[in-house]
Design an enzyme around this catalytic site. Sequence first.
Site, PDB file in Angstrom:
ATOM      1  N   GLY A  14      24.379  46.923  37.099  1.00  0.00           N
ATOM      2  CA  GLY A  14      22.897  47.125  37.222  1.00  0.00           C
ATOM      3  C   GLY A  14      21.787  46.207  37.674  1.00  0.00           C
ATOM      4  NE  ARG A  18      12.556  47.804  29.879  1.00  0.00           N
ATOM      5  CZ  ARG A  18      12.882  47.885  28.817  1.00  0.00           C
ATOM      6  NH1 ARG A  18      14.196  48.457  28.413  1.00  0.00           N
ATOM      7  NH2 ARG A  18      12.421  47.255  27.914  1.00  0.00           N
ATOM      8  CD  GLN A  78      28.594  52.027  38.683  1.00  0.00           C
ATOM      9  OE1 GLN A  78      28.173  50.825  38.254  1.00  0.00           O
ATOM     10  NE2 GLN A  78      28.349  53.268  38.201  1.00  0.00           N
ATOM     11  N   GLY A  83      26.258  55.791  36.220  1.00  0.00           N
ATOM     12  CA  GLY A  83      26.597  55.666  34.514  1.00  0.00           C
ATOM     13  C   GLY A  83      27.663  54.852  34.200  1.00  0.00           C
ATOM     14  CB  THR A  84      28.749  53.176  30.977  1.00  0.00           C
ATOM     15  OG1 THR A  84      28.487  54.362  30.082  1.00  0.00           O
ATOM     16  CG2 THR A  84      27.345  52.475  30.716  1.00  0.00           C
ATOM     17  CG  ASN A 227      17.344  45.999  28.674  1.00  0.00           C
ATOM     18  OD1 ASN A 227      18.493  46.465  29.628  1.00  0.00           O
ATOM     19  ND2 ASN A 227      17.579  46.100  27.227  1.00  0.00           N
ATOM     20  CE1 TYR A 370      23.657  13.480  54.012  1.00  0.00           C
ATOM     21  CE2 TYR A 370      21.561  13.438  53.709  1.00  0.00           C
ATOM     22  CZ  TYR A 370      22.587  14.205  54.069  1.00  0.00           C
ATOM     23  OH  TYR A 370      22.442  15.160  54.856  1.00  0.00           O
TER      24      TYR A 370
END
Length: 447
Positions: A14, A18, A78, A83-84, A227, A370
Amino acid sequence: MAETSVAVVVLAAGQGSRMQSDMPKVLHRLGGVPLVGHALAAARSLEPEQVIVVAGHGAEAVERAVRKLEPEARIVLQRDQLGTGHAVRQALPGLEGFEGKVIVLYGDTPFIGEETLSALSGHPADLVVLGFEAEDPGRYGRLVVSGKGLERIVEYKDADAAIRRIALCNSGVMALDAALLRQLIVRLTNENAAGEYYLTDLVELARAEGCRTDVVTCDEEETLGINTRAELAAAEAAFQARARRAALENGVTLTDPGTVWFSLDTFIGRDAIIGANVVFGPGVTVESGAEILPFCHLEGCHVSAGATVGPFARLRPGAELGGDVHVGNFVEIKNAVLDEGVKVGHLTYLGDAHVGEHANIGAGTVTCNYDGVMKHRTEIGARAFIGSDTMLVAPVRVGAQAVTGSGSVITRDVEDGALAIGRARQDNKPGLGIRLMQALRLRKEQG
């Protein structure tokens, strides 16, 4: 350990619009690791034969994160979020030949517990859904059960008033026989208002085949999905509260628990003492009896029994502190091993180094590791004494029981037991200090 073979499918495709973020939702961090890392950790508790992660939005970034967290996991794509049910169908090639139970988890649902997953994997029904009694059921899908188990899942928008009064809600997590999954998922349709293939429709299809469907329940907190940023913040607070409580219950002293921040994999042994405002990044082990003083940040490091760290110290990835090591204030350790009894009191950087037992590192010491392109190592022997403000220009070795003079720049190896002084010659000019300051002040006055 599961009684039957288990495979886990983690849905992580997904976008999470939001969240108001360009980053895939499952990569937002909770407890120091991406959300999907919590689902992978939960899956690991089942000792699964295989783990398949379904990626979509930001798939390349998701794959990179998953590879670090679970190198053996298989990632499938996907391309269109339909959808799931459609997402799980993308995992079918990875499940070819697998016989056992498939558990479907969600990359944005971080708190599913080991006991709950064990109950799902060990349940005798052909298909099991994870449900929870919601304090405020809201717009969750409802689970309709009878004496014969789970009858159906009703989405809120399709529920009548009687169904909406049901408090038992659907988490989305499901466990079912692999053969049954392969048989039924290809029969899902998208004949609904959203035009999506719903995993929940498998319940009706399974019952039509005479299969047993049932529900396992858990606390609502375990099913918390992320979400929004606000929900992520609330989840972080819940995670930290759990971690602090677990540490206290396991015999760790937290002098100000609310200011200590843990990562998912933080391990602290009993009788360790953790001061206020300490932050543990991923990959930290603190052994029993060690003490971390206030205002320290630790990540990817190991602190042995009896060691003390801080205050105001930073341990970076690869820091290994032996027993009874002392790392003091404003000290930074990175990719360095400090053997037993080493003392690094203050204002020091040790990177890409090995320090032998009971060596003493003076204030202001720096391993100059370094060169702008490559990293180089510094070796300091046992019981060496490094004078304050020593610059160790790597690659370089200071031998056992050797001494460096304060303010030295060490560019060549120092043999065992030797004294190394690498300072510029001091030249005193009588009276010149006063005359110089007078001249400078005059220049300032004249603008």
